[in-house]
Design a protein around this motif. Structure first.
Motif, short mmCIF file in Angstrom:
data_model
loop_
_atom_site.label_atom_id
_atom_site.label_comp_id
_atom_site.label_asym_id
_atom_site.label_seq_id
_atom_site.Cartn_x
_atom_site.Cartn_y
_atom_site.Cartn_z
N SER A 1 -65.37 64.53 -34.14
CA SER A 1 -64.02 64.41 -34.69
C SER A 1 -64.00 63.49 -35.91
O SER A 1 -64.86 62.63 -36.08
CB SER A 1 -63.05 63.90 -33.61
N GLN A 2 -63.00 63.71 -36.73
CA GLN A 2 -62.83 62.98 -37.98
C GLN A 2 -62.48 61.51 -37.74
O GLN A 2 -61.77 61.18 -36.80
CB GLN A 2 -61.70 63.66 -38.78
N GLY A 3 -62.98 60.64 -38.61
CA GLY A 3 -62.63 59.23 -38.54
C GLY A 3 -63.21 58.49 -37.36
O GLY A 3 -62.66 57.49 -36.93
N THR A 4 -64.33 59.00 -36.81
CA THR A 4 -64.95 58.38 -35.64
C THR A 4 -66.45 58.20 -35.86
O THR A 4 -67.06 58.91 -36.66
CB THR A 4 -64.74 59.22 -34.37
N SER A 5 -67.02 57.27 -35.13
CA SER A 5 -68.46 57.08 -35.13
C SER A 5 -68.87 56.50 -33.79
O SER A 5 -68.06 55.89 -33.10
CB SER A 5 -68.89 56.16 -36.27
N ALA A 6 -70.14 56.71 -33.43
CA ALA A 6 -70.66 56.18 -32.17
C ALA A 6 -72.10 55.74 -32.39
O ALA A 6 -72.82 56.31 -33.22
CB ALA A 6 -70.59 57.24 -31.07
N TRP A 7 -72.49 54.72 -31.65
CA TRP A 7 -73.85 54.21 -31.70
C TRP A 7 -74.37 54.14 -30.28
O TRP A 7 -73.67 53.69 -29.37
CB TRP A 7 -73.90 52.82 -32.33
N GLY A 8 -75.63 54.53 -30.09
CA GLY A 8 -76.27 54.48 -28.79
C GLY A 8 -76.06 55.78 -28.03
O GLY A 8 -75.14 56.54 -28.31
N GLU A 9 -76.96 56.04 -27.08
CA GLU A 9 -76.82 57.22 -26.24
C GLU A 9 -77.15 56.84 -24.81
O GLU A 9 -78.32 56.53 -24.53
CB GLU A 9 -77.74 58.34 -26.73
N ALA B 1 -58.27 56.48 -46.58
CA ALA B 1 -58.93 55.18 -46.43
C ALA B 1 -59.96 55.22 -45.30
O ALA B 1 -60.98 54.53 -45.38
CB ALA B 1 -57.89 54.08 -46.18
N CYS B 2 -59.70 56.02 -44.27
CA CYS B 2 -60.68 56.17 -43.19
C CYS B 2 -61.94 56.85 -43.71
O CYS B 2 -63.06 56.42 -43.40
CB CYS B 2 -60.09 56.98 -42.03
N ALA B 3 -61.77 57.89 -44.50
CA ALA B 3 -62.93 58.62 -45.04
C ALA B 3 -63.80 57.69 -45.88
O ALA B 3 -65.03 57.69 -45.74
CB ALA B 3 -62.46 59.82 -45.85
N ASP B 4 -63.17 56.89 -46.73
CA ASP B 4 -63.92 55.95 -47.56
C ASP B 4 -64.68 54.94 -46.70
O ASP B 4 -65.83 54.63 -46.97
CB ASP B 4 -62.99 55.22 -48.53
N MET B 5 -64.01 54.41 -45.68
CA MET B 5 -64.62 53.42 -44.81
C MET B 5 -65.79 54.02 -44.02
O MET B 5 -66.83 53.38 -43.88
CB MET B 5 -63.57 52.86 -43.84
N MET B 6 -65.62 55.23 -43.54
CA MET B 6 -66.67 55.87 -42.73
C MET B 6 -67.99 55.99 -43.49
O MET B 6 -69.06 55.89 -42.90
CB MET B 6 -66.21 57.26 -42.25
N LEU B 7 -67.91 56.18 -44.79
CA LEU B 7 -69.12 56.32 -45.61
C LEU B 7 -69.91 55.02 -45.71
O LEU B 7 -71.09 55.03 -46.08
CB LEU B 7 -68.76 56.81 -47.01
N GLN B 8 -69.28 53.89 -45.38
CA GLN B 8 -69.91 52.57 -45.51
C GLN B 8 -70.49 52.04 -44.20
O GLN B 8 -71.08 50.96 -44.18
CB GLN B 8 -68.88 51.57 -46.04
N ALA C 1 -67.67 47.39 -43.96
CA ALA C 1 -67.11 48.73 -44.16
C ALA C 1 -65.61 48.72 -43.93
O ALA C 1 -64.84 49.29 -44.71
CB ALA C 1 -67.78 49.74 -43.21
N VAL C 2 -65.16 48.04 -42.87
CA VAL C 2 -63.74 47.98 -42.54
C VAL C 2 -62.97 47.23 -43.63
O VAL C 2 -61.81 47.54 -43.91
CB VAL C 2 -63.54 47.34 -41.15
N ALA C 3 -63.62 46.27 -44.28
CA ALA C 3 -62.97 45.51 -45.35
C ALA C 3 -62.59 46.40 -46.53
O ALA C 3 -61.78 45.99 -47.38
CB ALA C 3 -63.88 44.37 -45.81
#
Length: 176
Positions: A68-76, A46-53, A145-147
């Motif tokens: 790492s898997q199941g993670t995302s970040a915005w900004g630097e 379910a994390c993989a599916d959500m990450m694509l959205q 995406a989380v929905a």
């Protein structure tokens, strides 16, 4: 203001607070990859599916790769960090808000806000740096995406808990 992690020793297991701060750590210099601690259930399909959205941008912060898997970040450096597969949150006194069909529990930390989904498993955690991307921008952008992760329960407001509305009673024991 970007989330600033505290230095940790690699030989020690991080405490939950240190892990949250470490999750927001970006590799210094010009590197675009963010170092994010994966959640225990990050491997859940379910994390993989959500990450694509997930959206490419949150406000003016661009999504960047993580290590790492199941993670995302915005900004630097990282203004917003998302981890899928965190431990689901149970009953709490912390404020819960429904945003675009997703219940989020908001917990104010010293240097950031933490938002954790309620009633979804695997649970999703979002860390928002104070003064960075506002929750009014980030949460409506992330919620669709989380929905994608099935909702199994929802937050109740104060009146519902007083009236018993939405609260399922325990079934009566069978008559003997």
């Amino acid at each position: 203001m970007p989330i600033k992690p505290r230095p940790t020793h690699t030989t020690h297991r991080a405490t939950p607070a240190a892990a949250l701060l470490a999750a927001a750590a970006g590799i210094s210099g010009c590197a675009a990859t963010a170092s994010v601690e994966p959640a225990p259930q990050a491997h859940d399909p379910a994390c993989a599916d959500m990450m694509l959205q997930l959206p490419e941008n949150l406000g003016e912060s661009q999504q960047r790769p993580t290590d790492s898997q199941g993670t995302s970040a915005w900004g630097e450096p990282s203004d917003v960090v998302l981890r899928c597969g965190v431990e689901p949150i149970g009953a709490t006194d912390e404020p819960c808000q429904r945003i675009d069909g997703v219940d989020w529990v908001f917990i104010e930390q010293e240097d950031y806000y933490q938002a954790v989904t309620f009633g979804r498993e695997p649970a999703v955690e979002v860390l928002l740096g104070l003064g960075a991307v506002s929750s009014a921008t980030a949460m409506p952008a992330l919620s669709p995406a989380v929905a994608e992760i099935e909702q199994t329960s929802e937050c109740l407001d104060y009146e519902q808990t007083l009236d018993g509305e939405g609260v399922e009673a325990e079934p009566a024991p069978p008559a003997e």
